[in-house]
Design a protein around this motif. Structure first.
Motif, PDB file in Angstrom:
ATOM      1  N   LEU A 191       0.853  -1.192   0.000  1.00  0.00           N
ATOM      2  CA  LEU A 191       0.000   0.000   0.000  1.00  0.00           C
ATOM      3  C   LEU A 191       0.885   1.236   0.000  1.00  0.00           C
ATOM      4  CD1 LEU A 191      -3.256   0.552   1.973  1.00  0.00           C
ATOM      5  CD2 LEU A 191      -1.502   2.341   1.971  1.00  0.00           C
ATOM      6  N   TYR A 192       0.526   2.197  -0.826  1.00  0.00           N
ATOM      7  CA  TYR A 192       1.336   3.400  -1.010  1.00  0.00           C
ATOM      8  C   TYR A 192       0.456   4.644  -0.842  1.00  0.00           C
ATOM      9  CZ  TYR A 192       4.078  -0.059  -3.648  1.00  0.00           C
ATOM     10  OH  TYR A 192       4.780  -1.167  -4.030  1.00  0.00           O
ATOM     11  N   TRP A 193       1.059   5.682  -0.304  1.00  0.00           N
ATOM     12  CA  TRP A 193       0.425   7.009  -0.288  1.00  0.00           C
ATOM     13  C   TRP A 193       1.289   7.965  -1.114  1.00  0.00           C
ATOM     14  CZ3 TRP A 193      -4.234   8.495   1.596  1.00  0.00           C
ATOM     15  CH2 TRP A 193      -4.865   7.684   2.532  1.00  0.00           C
ATOM     16  N   TYR A 194       0.612   8.749  -1.955  1.00  0.00           N
ATOM     17  CA  TYR A 194       1.256   9.786  -2.748  1.00  0.00           C
ATOM     18  C   TYR A 194       0.469  11.077  -2.557  1.00  0.00           C
ATOM     19  CZ  TYR A 194       3.465   5.919  -5.347  1.00  0.00           C
ATOM     20  OH  TYR A 194       4.183   4.800  -5.695  1.00  0.00           O
ATOM     21  N   ARG A 195       1.107  12.184  -2.916  1.00  0.00           N
ATOM     22  CA  ARG A 195       0.436  13.482  -2.842  1.00  0.00           C
ATOM     23  C   ARG A 195       0.617  14.166  -4.195  1.00  0.00           C
ATOM     24  NH1 ARG A 195       2.253  17.924   1.610  1.00  0.00           N
ATOM     25  NH2 ARG A 195       4.249  17.868   0.467  1.00  0.00           N
ATOM     26  N   GLN A 196      -0.469  14.762  -4.685  1.00  0.00           N
ATOM     27  CA  GLN A 196      -0.420  15.457  -5.962  1.00  0.00           C
ATOM     28  C   GLN A 196      -0.811  16.907  -5.733  1.00  0.00           C
ATOM     29  OE1 GLN A 196      -2.966  13.914  -9.111  1.00  0.00           O
ATOM     30  NE2 GLN A 196      -1.631  14.759 -10.674  1.00  0.00           N
ATOM     31  N   SER A 197       0.126  17.803  -5.984  1.00  0.00           N
ATOM     32  CA  SER A 197      -0.161  19.233  -5.816  1.00  0.00           C
ATOM     33  C   SER A 197       0.394  19.981  -7.010  1.00  0.00           C
ATOM     34  CB  SER A 197       0.454  19.753  -4.518  1.00  0.00           C
ATOM     35  OG  SER A 197       1.855  19.554  -4.508  1.00  0.00           O
ATOM     36  N   LEU A 198      -0.126  21.197  -7.203  1.00  0.00           N
ATOM     37  CA  LEU A 198       0.269  21.988  -8.373  1.00  0.00           C
ATOM     38  C   LEU A 198       1.753  22.295  -8.353  1.00  0.00           C
ATOM     39  CD1 LEU A 198      -2.695  24.477  -8.887  1.00  0.00           C
ATOM     40  CD2 LEU A 198      -1.893  22.702 -10.457  1.00  0.00           C
ATOM     41  N   GLY A 199       2.257  22.626  -7.209  1.00  0.00           N
ATOM     42  CA  GLY A 199       3.645  23.055  -7.132  1.00  0.00           C
ATOM     43  C   GLY A 199       4.657  21.920  -7.155  1.00  0.00           C
ATOM     44  N   GLN A 200       4.261  20.769  -6.627  1.00  0.00           N
ATOM     45  CA  GLN A 200       5.217  19.670  -6.429  1.00  0.00           C
ATOM     46  C   GLN A 200       4.938  18.451  -7.298  1.00  0.00           C
ATOM     47  OE1 GLN A 200       7.876  20.047  -4.480  1.00  0.00           O
ATOM     48  NE2 GLN A 200       7.183  22.110  -3.984  1.00  0.00           N
ATOM     49  N   GLY A 201       3.891  18.442  -8.064  1.00  0.00           N
ATOM     50  CA  GLY A 201       3.585  17.269  -8.873  1.00  0.00           C
ATOM     51  C   GLY A 201       3.163  16.105  -8.001  1.00  0.00           C
ATOM     52  N   LEU A 202       3.520  14.902  -8.423  1.00  0.00           N
ATOM     53  CA  LEU A 202       3.159  13.674  -7.709  1.00  0.00           C
ATOM     54  C   LEU A 202       4.339  13.226  -6.857  1.00  0.00           C
ATOM     55  CD1 LEU A 202       1.317  11.396 -10.264  1.00  0.00           C
ATOM     56  CD2 LEU A 202       0.741  11.558  -7.857  1.00  0.00           C
ATOM     57  N   GLU A 203       4.139  13.199  -5.534  1.00  0.00           N
ATOM     58  CA  GLU A 203       5.242  12.844  -4.637  1.00  0.00           C
ATOM     59  C   GLU A 203       4.895  11.587  -3.858  1.00  0.00           C
ATOM     60  OE1 GLU A 203       6.700  16.534  -2.275  1.00  0.00           O
ATOM     61  OE2 GLU A 203       4.521  16.729  -2.553  1.00  0.00           O
ATOM     62  N   PHE A 204       5.855  10.711  -3.731  1.00  0.00           N
ATOM     63  CA  PHE A 204       5.734   9.542  -2.862  1.00  0.00           C
ATOM     64  C   PHE A 204       5.779  10.004  -1.408  1.00  0.00           C
ATOM     65  CE2 PHE A 204       6.447   5.447  -1.061  1.00  0.00           C
ATOM     66  CZ  PHE A 204       7.467   5.591  -0.126  1.00  0.00           C
ATOM     67  N   LEU A 205       4.921   9.433  -0.578  1.00  0.00           N
ATOM     68  CA  LEU A 205       4.908   9.763   0.847  1.00  0.00           C
ATOM     69  C   LEU A 205       5.383   8.595   1.702  1.00  0.00           C
ATOM     70  CD1 LEU A 205       1.510  11.701   1.152  1.00  0.00           C
ATOM     71  CD2 LEU A 205       3.817  12.661   0.975  1.00  0.00           C
ATOM     72  N   ILE A 206       4.682   7.457   1.602  1.00  0.00           N
ATOM     73  CA  ILE A 206       4.974   6.339   2.497  1.00  0.00           C
ATOM     74  C   ILE A 206       4.506   5.046   1.844  1.00  0.00           C
ATOM     75  CG2 ILE A 206       2.777   6.574   3.736  1.00  0.00           C
ATOM     76  CD1 ILE A 206       4.289   5.809   6.328  1.00  0.00           C
ATOM     77  N   ALA A 219      -3.728  19.612  -1.192  1.00  0.00           N
ATOM     78  CA  ALA A 219      -3.314  18.752  -2.302  1.00  0.00           C
ATOM     79  C   ALA A 219      -4.346  17.642  -2.447  1.00  0.00           C
ATOM     80  CB  ALA A 219      -1.931  18.139  -2.030  1.00  0.00           C
ATOM     81  N   VAL A 220      -4.149  16.825  -3.456  1.00  0.00           N
ATOM     82  CA  VAL A 220      -4.917  15.582  -3.571  1.00  0.00           C
ATOM     83  C   VAL A 220      -4.031  14.454  -3.057  1.00  0.00           C
ATOM     84  CG1 VAL A 220      -6.053  13.965  -5.126  1.00  0.00           C
ATOM     85  CG2 VAL A 220      -6.239  16.428  -5.542  1.00  0.00           C
ATOM     86  N   TYR A 221      -4.543  13.713  -2.105  1.00  0.00           N
ATOM     87  CA  TYR A 221      -3.795  12.606  -1.512  1.00  0.00           C
ATOM     88  C   TYR A 221      -4.284  11.309  -2.131  1.00  0.00           C
ATOM     89  CZ  TYR A 221      -1.768  15.962   1.628  1.00  0.00           C
ATOM     90  OH  TYR A 221      -1.060  17.025   2.121  1.00  0.00           O
ATOM     91  N   LEU A 222      -3.370  10.607  -2.780  1.00  0.00           N
ATOM     92  CA  LEU A 222      -3.694   9.395  -3.517  1.00  0.00           C
ATOM     93  C   LEU A 222      -3.154   8.169  -2.786  1.00  0.00           C
ATOM     94  CD1 LEU A 222      -2.710  10.668  -7.070  1.00  0.00           C
ATOM     95  CD2 LEU A 222      -5.023  10.230  -6.274  1.00  0.00           C
ATOM     96  N   CYS A 223      -3.967   7.149  -2.770  1.00  0.00           N
ATOM     97  CA  CYS A 223      -3.556   5.877  -2.202  1.00  0.00           C
ATOM     98  C   CYS A 223      -3.505   4.862  -3.347  1.00  0.00           C
ATOM     99  CB  CYS A 223      -4.577   5.439  -1.149  1.00  0.00           C
ATOM    100  SG  CYS A 223      -4.287   3.807  -0.455  1.00  0.00           S
ATOM    101  N   ALA A 224      -2.571   3.952  -3.281  1.00  0.00           N
ATOM    102  CA  ALA A 224      -2.475   2.886  -4.279  1.00  0.00           C
ATOM    103  C   ALA A 224      -2.167   1.574  -3.576  1.00  0.00           C
ATOM    104  CB  ALA A 224      -1.387   3.201  -5.300  1.00  0.00           C
ATOM    105  N   SER A 225      -2.606   0.481  -4.162  1.00  0.00           N
ATOM    106  CA  SER A 225      -2.235  -0.825  -3.622  1.00  0.00           C
ATOM    107  C   SER A 225      -1.774  -1.719  -4.763  1.00  0.00           C
ATOM    108  CB  SER A 225      -3.393  -1.464  -2.855  1.00  0.00           C
ATOM    109  OG  SER A 225      -4.428  -1.899  -3.715  1.00  0.00           O
ATOM    110  N   SER A 226      -0.980  -2.703  -4.411  1.00  0.00           N
ATOM    111  CA  SER A 226      -0.551  -3.674  -5.416  1.00  0.00           C
ATOM    112  C   SER A 226      -0.457  -5.049  -4.779  1.00  0.00           C
ATOM    113  CB  SER A 226       0.780  -3.270  -6.052  1.00  0.00           C
ATOM    114  OG  SER A 226       1.832  -3.315  -5.126  1.00  0.00           O
TER     115      SER A 226
END
Lengths: 113, 114
Positions: free
Chosen positions: B32-47, B88-95
């Protein structure tokens, strides 16, 4: 360090080919990815390429990898208006064991009818 | 089958408040992954969480950010004392597992800090 760079915008006419370019910095990246984000929708994996490959083709999509120059490209043949979206290049740094992705800024593809 | 779900879809909060964002991964996915998407920073990995291993927290921007994953399934991202730059928009992903497996992304939580 880990960094992925893309051009921000590309405009093409319907039926033309689109080529979106990306450069990355981590030479140990095992996998490189292309994701698509449509307005109001989530990120969707389009395709990925293993680092020991030069090219991968999947229907209208062709991915080219130049590992020496750390350059990745995505070619969309016969681009359609439905292909309008933001395309993100991503690398999985290191051995790729974690799957943690480092994304580029995204390229907005505008397809004109 | 159900995809990754996130709640709430939108959250507006005042500066200084704490917020909790929830992610329900696809059943059976161990990573499971958390990312953040914001105008200034693009898509960033969090945890990143993988099974019972210690999480990779290397992307968390400050100690105001924390996340946990209970029972190897649901995850909560907590932001304490929110700041405007947290918007920002906080995105979660799983694999299925870590590594090359496709990450399936949720629709995201749009956080606005006023």
């Amino acid at each position: 360090g880990e960094d992925v760079e893309q051009s921000l915008f590309l405009s093409v006419r319907e039926g033309d080919s689109s080529v979106i370019n990306c450069t990355y910095t981590d030479s140990s990246s095992t996998y490189l990815y292309w994701y698509k984000q449509e307005p109001g929708a989530g990120l969707q994996l389009l395709t990925y390429i293993f680092s020991n490959m030069d090219m991968k083709q999947d229907q209208r999509l062709t991915v080219l990898l130049n590992k020496k120059d750390k350059h990745l490209s995505l070619r969309i043949a016969d681009t359609q208006t439905g292909d309008s979206a933001i395309y993100f290049c991503a690398e999985s740094p290191g051995s790729g064991n974690t799957g943690k992705l480092i994304f580029g800024q995204g390229t907005t593809l505008q397809v004109k009818p | 089958g159900a995809g990754v779900s996130q709640s709430p879809s939108n959250k507006v909060t005042e500066k200084g408040k704490d917020v909790e964002l929830r992610c329900d991964p696809i059943s059976g996915h161990t990573a499971l992954y958390w990312y953040r998407q914001s105008l200034g920073q693009g898509l960033e990995f969090l945890i990143y969480f993988q099974g019972n291993s210690a999480p990779d927290k290397s992307g968390l921007p400050s100690d105001r950010f924390s996340a946990e994953r209970t029972g190897g399934s649901v995850s909560t991202l907590t932001i304490q004392r929110t700041q405007q730059e947290d918007s920002a928009v906080y995105l979660c992903a799983s694999s299925f597992s870590s590594g090359k497996y496709e990450q399936y992304f949720g629709p995201g939580t749009r956080l606005t800090v006023t």
